[in-house]
Design a protein around this motif. Structure first.
Motif, PDB file in Angstrom:
ATOM      1  N   THR A  59       0.834  -1.204   0.000  1.00 37.34           N
ATOM      2  CA  THR A  59       0.000   0.000   0.000  1.00 37.34           C
ATOM      3  C   THR A  59       0.870   1.256   0.000  1.00 37.34           C
ATOM      4  O   THR A  59       0.579   2.215  -0.731  1.00 37.34           O
ATOM      5  CB  THR A  59      -0.947   0.001   1.214  1.00 37.34           C
ATOM      6  OG1 THR A  59      -1.798  -1.144   1.126  1.00 37.34           O
ATOM      7  CG2 THR A  59      -1.790   1.259   1.269  1.00 37.34           C
ATOM      8  N   ALA A  60       1.942   1.249   0.782  1.00 39.11           N
ATOM      9  CA  ALA A  60       2.860   2.393   0.807  1.00 39.11           C
ATOM     10  C   ALA A  60       3.479   2.597  -0.576  1.00 39.11           C
ATOM     11  O   ALA A  60       3.593   3.728  -1.063  1.00 39.11           O
ATOM     12  CB  ALA A  60       3.942   2.180   1.854  1.00 39.11           C
ATOM     13  N   ASP A 119       2.189   1.650  -3.503  1.00 39.73           N
ATOM     14  CA  ASP A 119       1.138   2.109  -4.414  1.00 39.73           C
ATOM     15  C   ASP A 119       0.803   3.583  -4.186  1.00 39.73           C
ATOM     16  O   ASP A 119       0.583   4.338  -5.137  1.00 39.73           O
ATOM     17  CB  ASP A 119      -0.118   1.254  -4.278  1.00 39.73           C
ATOM     18  CG  ASP A 119       0.107  -0.179  -4.746  1.00 39.73           C
ATOM     19  OD1 ASP A 119       1.106  -0.435  -5.462  1.00 39.73           O
ATOM     20  OD2 ASP A 119      -0.708  -1.050  -4.383  1.00 39.73           O
ATOM     21  N   ASN A 120       0.779   4.010  -2.926  1.00 38.02           N
ATOM     22  CA  ASN A 120       0.532   5.419  -2.624  1.00 38.02           C
ATOM     23  C   ASN A 120       1.665   6.295  -3.155  1.00 38.02           C
ATOM     24  O   ASN A 120       1.425   7.399  -3.645  1.00 38.02           O
ATOM     25  CB  ASN A 120       0.344   5.638  -1.127  1.00 38.02           C
ATOM     26  CG  ASN A 120      -0.994   5.134  -0.642  1.00 38.02           C
ATOM     27  OD1 ASN A 120      -1.941   5.007  -1.408  1.00 38.02           O
ATOM     28  ND2 ASN A 120      -1.073   4.820   0.641  1.00 38.02           N
ATOM     29  N   LYS A 128       3.435   5.678  -5.781  1.00 37.38           N
ATOM     30  CA  LYS A 128       3.214   5.781  -7.228  1.00 37.38           C
ATOM     31  C   LYS A 128       2.139   6.813  -7.544  1.00 37.38           C
ATOM     32  O   LYS A 128       2.300   7.634  -8.452  1.00 37.38           O
ATOM     33  CB  LYS A 128       2.788   4.432  -7.803  1.00 37.38           C
ATOM     34  CG  LYS A 128       3.912   3.431  -7.905  1.00 37.38           C
ATOM     35  CD  LYS A 128       3.388   2.120  -8.486  1.00 37.38           C
ATOM     36  CE  LYS A 128       4.463   1.075  -8.524  1.00 37.38           C
ATOM     37  NZ  LYS A 128       3.963  -0.223  -9.026  1.00 37.38           N
ATOM     38  N   LYS A 129       1.043   6.777  -6.801  1.00 35.36           N
ATOM     39  CA  LYS A 129      -0.054   7.716  -7.042  1.00 35.36           C
ATOM     40  C   LYS A 129       0.368   9.164  -6.824  1.00 35.36           C
ATOM     41  O   LYS A 129      -0.092  10.070  -7.499  1.00 35.36           O
ATOM     42  CB  LYS A 129      -1.251   7.398  -6.150  1.00 35.36           C
ATOM     43  CG  LYS A 129      -1.982   6.136  -6.550  1.00 35.36           C
ATOM     44  CD  LYS A 129      -3.108   5.850  -5.584  1.00 35.36           C
ATOM     45  CE  LYS A 129      -3.763   4.522  -5.889  1.00 35.36           C
ATOM     46  NZ  LYS A 129      -4.780   4.175  -4.878  1.00 35.36           N
ATOM     47  N   LEU A 130       1.240   9.365  -5.852  1.00 35.87           N
ATOM     48  CA  LEU A 130       1.711  10.720  -5.545  1.00 35.87           C
ATOM     49  C   LEU A 130       2.822  11.186  -6.474  1.00 35.87           C
ATOM     50  O   LEU A 130       3.214  12.339  -6.449  1.00 35.87           O
ATOM     51  CB  LEU A 130       2.197  10.802  -4.094  1.00 35.87           C
ATOM     52  CG  LEU A 130       1.114  10.664  -3.038  1.00 35.87           C
ATOM     53  CD1 LEU A 130       1.742  10.576  -1.650  1.00 35.87           C
ATOM     54  CD2 LEU A 130       0.144  11.830  -3.112  1.00 35.87           C
TER      55      LEU A 130
END
Length: 68
Positions: free
Chosen positions: A56-57, A59-60, A62-64
């Motif tokens: 999750t860290a 993936d977050n 990547k999103k940021l």
């Protein structure tokens, strides 16, 4: 998709050079993963949940745009 840090990351990578930047990024990822592991061990969270937190860290990040 939210990409707010990508321009900063690209600028920093260009200023530092790819090799130095990738080394720094690798160290940051290592510290993040170790922090999650330490937290999970201290509160008794199992390995599967810990791995999910690390994913999750990632993936977050990547999103940021931190992995640009």
């Amino acid at each position: 998709m939210l990409i707010m840090f990508a321009p900063i990351v690209v600028l920093l990578r260009n200023q530092m050079g790819k090799v130095k930047f990738n080394k720094l990024r690798g160290e940051a990822i290592k510290v993040r993963s170790q922090t999650i592991t330490n937290f999970c061990e201290s509160v008794g969270i199992d390995r599967t949940a810990r791995q999910n937190m690390i994913r999750t860290a990632r993936d977050n990040g990547k999103k940021l745009g931190l992995l640009a």
